[in-house]
Design a protein around this motif. Structure first.
Motif, PDB file in Angstrom:
ATOM      1  N   PRO A  20      -2.358  -2.947 -24.544  1.00  0.00           N
ATOM      2  CA  PRO A  20      -1.371  -3.636 -25.375  1.00  0.00           C
ATOM      3  C   PRO A  20       0.040  -3.123 -25.109  1.00  0.00           C
ATOM      4  O   PRO A  20       0.257  -1.911 -25.017  1.00  0.00           O
ATOM      5  CB  PRO A  20      -1.789  -3.293 -26.810  1.00  0.00           C
ATOM      6  N   GLY A  21       0.990  -4.031 -24.975  1.00  0.00           N
ATOM      7  CA  GLY A  21       2.378  -3.667 -24.780  1.00  0.00           C
ATOM      8  C   GLY A  21       2.778  -3.392 -23.349  1.00  0.00           C
ATOM      9  O   GLY A  21       3.945  -3.097 -23.082  1.00  0.00           O
ATOM     10  N   ASN A  22       1.832  -3.507 -22.407  1.00  0.00           N
ATOM     11  CA  ASN A  22       2.188  -3.259 -21.004  1.00  0.00           C
ATOM     12  C   ASN A  22       3.073  -4.375 -20.481  1.00  0.00           C
ATOM     13  O   ASN A  22       2.810  -5.543 -20.695  1.00  0.00           O
ATOM     14  CB  ASN A  22       0.940  -3.118 -20.133  1.00  0.00           C
ATOM     15  N   ALA A  23       4.144  -3.979 -19.790  1.00  0.00           N
ATOM     16  CA  ALA A  23       5.092  -4.946 -19.225  1.00  0.00           C
ATOM     17  C   ALA A  23       5.122  -4.884 -17.706  1.00  0.00           C
ATOM     18  O   ALA A  23       5.979  -5.478 -17.076  1.00  0.00           O
ATOM     19  CB  ALA A  23       6.484  -4.686 -19.785  1.00  0.00           C
ATOM     20  N   GLY A  24       4.170  -4.153 -17.111  1.00  0.00           N
ATOM     21  CA  GLY A  24       4.092  -4.090 -15.656  1.00  0.00           C
ATOM     22  C   GLY A  24       3.683  -2.718 -15.172  1.00  0.00           C
ATOM     23  O   GLY A  24       3.746  -1.724 -15.896  1.00  0.00           O
ATOM     24  N   VAL A  25       3.264  -2.681 -13.917  1.00  0.00           N
ATOM     25  CA  VAL A  25       2.879  -1.425 -13.282  1.00  0.00           C
ATOM     26  C   VAL A  25       3.222  -1.528 -11.802  1.00  0.00           C
ATOM     27  O   VAL A  25       3.077  -2.590 -11.196  1.00  0.00           O
ATOM     28  CB  VAL A  25       1.379  -1.106 -13.507  1.00  0.00           C
ATOM     29  N   VAL A  26       3.722  -0.421 -11.250  1.00  0.00           N
ATOM     30  CA  VAL A  26       4.075  -0.350  -9.834  1.00  0.00           C
ATOM     31  C   VAL A  26       3.482   0.931  -9.272  1.00  0.00           C
ATOM     32  O   VAL A  26       3.556   1.991  -9.908  1.00  0.00           O
ATOM     33  CB  VAL A  26       5.616  -0.342  -9.647  1.00  0.00           C
ATOM     34  N   PHE A  27       2.911   0.834  -8.088  1.00  0.00           N
ATOM     35  CA  PHE A  27       2.375   1.993  -7.389  1.00  0.00           C
ATOM     36  C   PHE A  27       3.152   2.155  -6.086  1.00  0.00           C
ATOM     37  O   PHE A  27       3.233   1.208  -5.306  1.00  0.00           O
ATOM     38  CB  PHE A  27       0.887   1.802  -7.087  1.00  0.00           C
ATOM     39  N   LEU A  28       3.702   3.341  -5.879  1.00  0.00           N
ATOM     40  CA  LEU A  28       4.508   3.621  -4.697  1.00  0.00           C
ATOM     41  C   LEU A  28       3.897   4.787  -3.924  1.00  0.00           C
ATOM     42  O   LEU A  28       3.370   5.717  -4.530  1.00  0.00           O
ATOM     43  CB  LEU A  28       5.938   3.995  -5.109  1.00  0.00           C
ATOM     44  N   ILE A  29       3.985   4.737  -2.601  1.00  0.00           N
ATOM     45  CA  ILE A  29       3.429   5.807  -1.788  1.00  0.00           C
ATOM     46  C   ILE A  29       4.424   6.194  -0.700  1.00  0.00           C
ATOM     47  O   ILE A  29       5.061   5.331  -0.096  1.00  0.00           O
ATOM     48  CB  ILE A  29       2.053   5.401  -1.204  1.00  0.00           C
ATOM     49  N   ASP A  30       4.586   7.488  -0.504  1.00  0.00           N
ATOM     50  CA  ASP A  30       5.437   8.058   0.537  1.00  0.00           C
ATOM     51  C   ASP A  30       4.515   8.870   1.448  1.00  0.00           C
ATOM     52  O   ASP A  30       4.301  10.063   1.227  1.00  0.00           O
ATOM     53  CB  ASP A  30       6.521   8.931  -0.092  1.00  0.00           C
ATOM     54  N   ARG A  31       3.948   8.203   2.414  1.00  0.00           N
ATOM     55  CA  ARG A  31       2.963   8.851   3.292  1.00  0.00           C
ATOM     56  C   ARG A  31       3.590   9.984   4.089  1.00  0.00           C
ATOM     57  O   ARG A  31       2.937  10.996   4.351  1.00  0.00           O
ATOM     58  CB  ARG A  31       2.320   7.823   4.205  1.00  0.00           C
ATOM     59  N   ARG A  32       4.831   9.825   4.479  1.00  0.00           N
ATOM     60  CA  ARG A  32       5.499  10.837   5.303  1.00  0.00           C
ATOM     61  C   ARG A  32       5.601  12.173   4.569  1.00  0.00           C
ATOM     62  O   ARG A  32       5.438  13.232   5.169  1.00  0.00           O
ATOM     63  CB  ARG A  32       6.886  10.357   5.707  1.00  0.00           C
ATOM     64  N   ASN A  33       5.874  12.114   3.260  1.00  0.00           N
ATOM     65  CA  ASN A  33       6.023  13.339   2.478  1.00  0.00           C
ATOM     66  C   ASN A  33       4.803  13.691   1.641  1.00  0.00           C
ATOM     67  O   ASN A  33       4.838  14.652   0.866  1.00  0.00           O
ATOM     68  CB  ASN A  33       7.260  13.234   1.584  1.00  0.00           C
TER      69      ASN A  33
END
Length: 96
Positions: free
Chosen positions: A34-47
């Motif tokens: 409830p109340g979720n307005a979005g989700v983002v998953f980010l990956i920095d493979r180099r670091n």
């Protein structure tokens, strides 16, 4: 609007497991809260790091899901072998 972050680190193999788990399991779980307005998953493979960013309609909605966030984080560590290295909580002041 409010945001919660989780920062992860791991080997290339663990980060790939993290990415797969994020897409197949975590995304749907978070979107159903409830109340979720979005989700983002980010990956920095180099670091060797990754970031989860969840957005919430209100601060109350974010706080109400803190318990679920901790359970999800623990499950992610167990399923992927990544390490949770930081948690964050922010007020969103601008968004497009």
């Amino acid at each position: 609007m409010f945001a919660r972050t989780s920062t992860w680190s791991g080997s290339p193999e663990a980060l790939q497991k993290w990415a797969d788990n994020a897409a197949s399991t975590v995304k749907g779980f978070v979107e159903g809260l409830p109340g979720n307005a979005g989700v983002v998953f980010l990956i920095d493979r180099r670091n060797g790091q990754a970031l989860t960013l969840t957005l919430w309609d209100t601060d109350d909605a974010a706080k109400a899901t803190d318990q679920f966030a901790e359970q999800s984080r623990a499950a992610t560590v167990a399923a992927t072998g990544t390490e949770l290295i930081a948690r964050g909580s922010y007020e969103v002041v601008a968004r497009s």
